[in-house]
Enzyme design. Structure first.
Site, short mmCIF file in Angstrom:
data_model
loop_
_atom_site.label_atom_id
_atom_site.label_comp_id
_atom_site.label_asym_id
_atom_site.label_seq_id
_atom_site.Cartn_x
_atom_site.Cartn_y
_atom_site.Cartn_z
N ASP A 58 0.82 13.92 -15.97
CA ASP A 58 0.75 13.22 -14.68
C ASP A 58 -0.63 13.28 -14.04
OD1 ASP A 58 0.54 15.84 -13.93
OD2 ASP A 58 2.54 15.98 -13.07
N GLU A 112 -2.50 16.02 -13.31
CA GLU A 112 -2.90 17.28 -12.67
C GLU A 112 -3.72 18.13 -13.65
OE1 GLU A 112 0.56 19.18 -10.95
OE2 GLU A 112 0.82 17.56 -9.50
N HIS A 160 -30.64 20.13 -1.66
CA HIS A 160 -31.37 19.21 -0.78
C HIS A 160 -31.25 19.67 0.68
CE1 HIS A 160 -33.40 15.47 0.20
NE2 HIS A 160 -32.59 15.41 1.25
N LYS A 163 -41.05 6.44 3.33
CA LYS A 163 -39.87 5.70 2.85
C LYS A 163 -38.98 5.32 4.03
CE LYS A 163 -36.34 7.91 0.62
NZ LYS A 163 -35.76 8.61 -0.53
C1 R5P Z 1 -33.81 11.90 -0.57
O1 R5P Z 1 -33.77 12.13 0.50
C2 R5P Z 1 -34.09 12.64 -1.83
O2 R5P Z 1 -35.16 13.53 -1.74
C3 R5P Z 1 -34.33 11.62 -2.92
O3 R5P Z 1 -35.54 10.93 -2.64
C4 R5P Z 1 -33.21 10.64 -2.98
O4 R5P Z 1 -31.98 11.30 -3.09
C5 R5P Z 1 -33.39 9.68 -4.12
O5 R5P Z 1 -32.34 8.76 -4.10
P1 R5P Z 1 -32.39 7.43 -4.92
O6 R5P Z 1 -32.75 7.76 -6.34
O7 R5P Z 1 -30.99 6.88 -4.80
O8 R5P Z 1 -33.38 6.51 -4.26
#
Ligand code: R5P
Length: 295
Positions: free
Chosen positions: A36, A38, A127, A191
């Protein structure tokens, strides 16, 4: 007593390298699905009275997460002295605030779930952006390891006259540390994230660095859009073809194929198994486990 090192499925190579490096014994976690759907989990190896290390990178964590929790519970119930999760890639760190009303702050939820399941966590370059440290969201002892020195040493050994490039402000911490270690210049781009798979990157004037090889460094490559846009910006300024060195090569479907032609090479640590892995993390992780053992 010797550590018992238990790889969750797919983590066997790293677990074996760890066992060699810290004289541990590897066991096995058997998992399968009941009809199922699980999860069934069985440990092979006796945890009684010993430190147990569950080795599990958390790239694409959802399908295997319950099995990990079940394995940790089984180890505890079978008498493990302490259960450590060795997660070279730690998932769910990027949703660290409520960006839109009603969103789940999954970094906090995930931390609460893991903190209830294991006694200790070891992770490489989680992160950390708006959370200052893992201890801000994890209630168990955590060890945060930095891969930057390994990335720096790889760049020094393989790239002539590098210019270390961080694709966004968040990458300043890695770009700066790497550049300082190898005595290279570094720059950081700007960015703007427009969506999960859409970013805009603004590149300053890089004409003073035209004789250098740009090396894009980042912690995570996920959709690959950040690196693709950054590479496009470097190309537009007439710089030589860039190298790319990342810690965690998550690389969603098709991302690697799209990125590969833009770079001389894409290199990653083995935190997430991928053809671009060239930098081994086992020595760094084993050091951390050996330190824990002495404590
Ligand atoms: C973002 O804040 C991280 O440091 C990376 O730059 C990010 O996770 C990269 O994501 P992607 O490959 O989707 O642009």
């Amino acid at each position: 007593m010797r550590r018992l090192i238990l790889p969750m499925p797919g983590n066997e190579a790293l677990a074996a390298a760890l066992a060699r490096a810290c004289d541990g014994e590897t066991g096995r976690v058997e998992t399968r699905r009941f009809p199922d759907g699980e999860s069934y989990v069985r440990l092979h190896g006796d945890p009684a009275g010993r430190p147990v290390d569950l080795v599990c990178t958390l790239a694409r964590p959802d399908p295997g997460f319950l099995a990990l929790v079940f394995a940790a519970d089984a180890a505890r119930e079978l008498g493990a002295r302490e259960v450590t999760l060795v997660a070279p890639y730690l998932a769910y760190m990027r949703q660290d605030i409520r960006f839109l009303p009603g969103e789940c702050v999954s970094s906090r939820s995930f931390a609460r779930l893991l903190s209830a399941s294991v006694d200790r966590l070891v992770a490489v370059d989680p992160h950390l952006h708006r959370h200052p440290a893992l201890s801000a969201i994890y209630s168990i002892p955590t060890t945060t390891l930095q891969a930057a020195p390994l990335l720096a040493d790889w760049i020094a050994a393989h790239v002539d006259a590098p210019l270390v490039v961080g694709p966004d402000e968040e990458s300043e911490q890695w770009a700066g540390a790497i550049a300082a270690r190898i005595g290279a210049p570094h720059v950081v781009l700007r960015k703007t994230r427009l969506g999960d798979r859409e970013v805009r990157i603004d590149v300053p004037d890089l004409s003073p660095w035209r004789d250098r090889t740009p090396v894009l460094v980042d912690d995570i490559a996920s959709s690959g859009r950040t690196l693709a846009e950054a590479a496009r910006g470097l190309e537009a300024q007439g710089l030589p073809r860039a190298e790319c060195v990342v810690v965690h090569a998550l690389l969603a479907d098709g991302a690697f194929e799209e990125l590969a032609p833009r770079f001389a090479r894409i290199t990653s640590t083995d935190s997430v198994p991928h053809p671009s892995n060239r930098i081994a993390l086992a020595p760094l992780l084993a050091d951390a486990l050996r330190r824990d053992l002495r404590d």
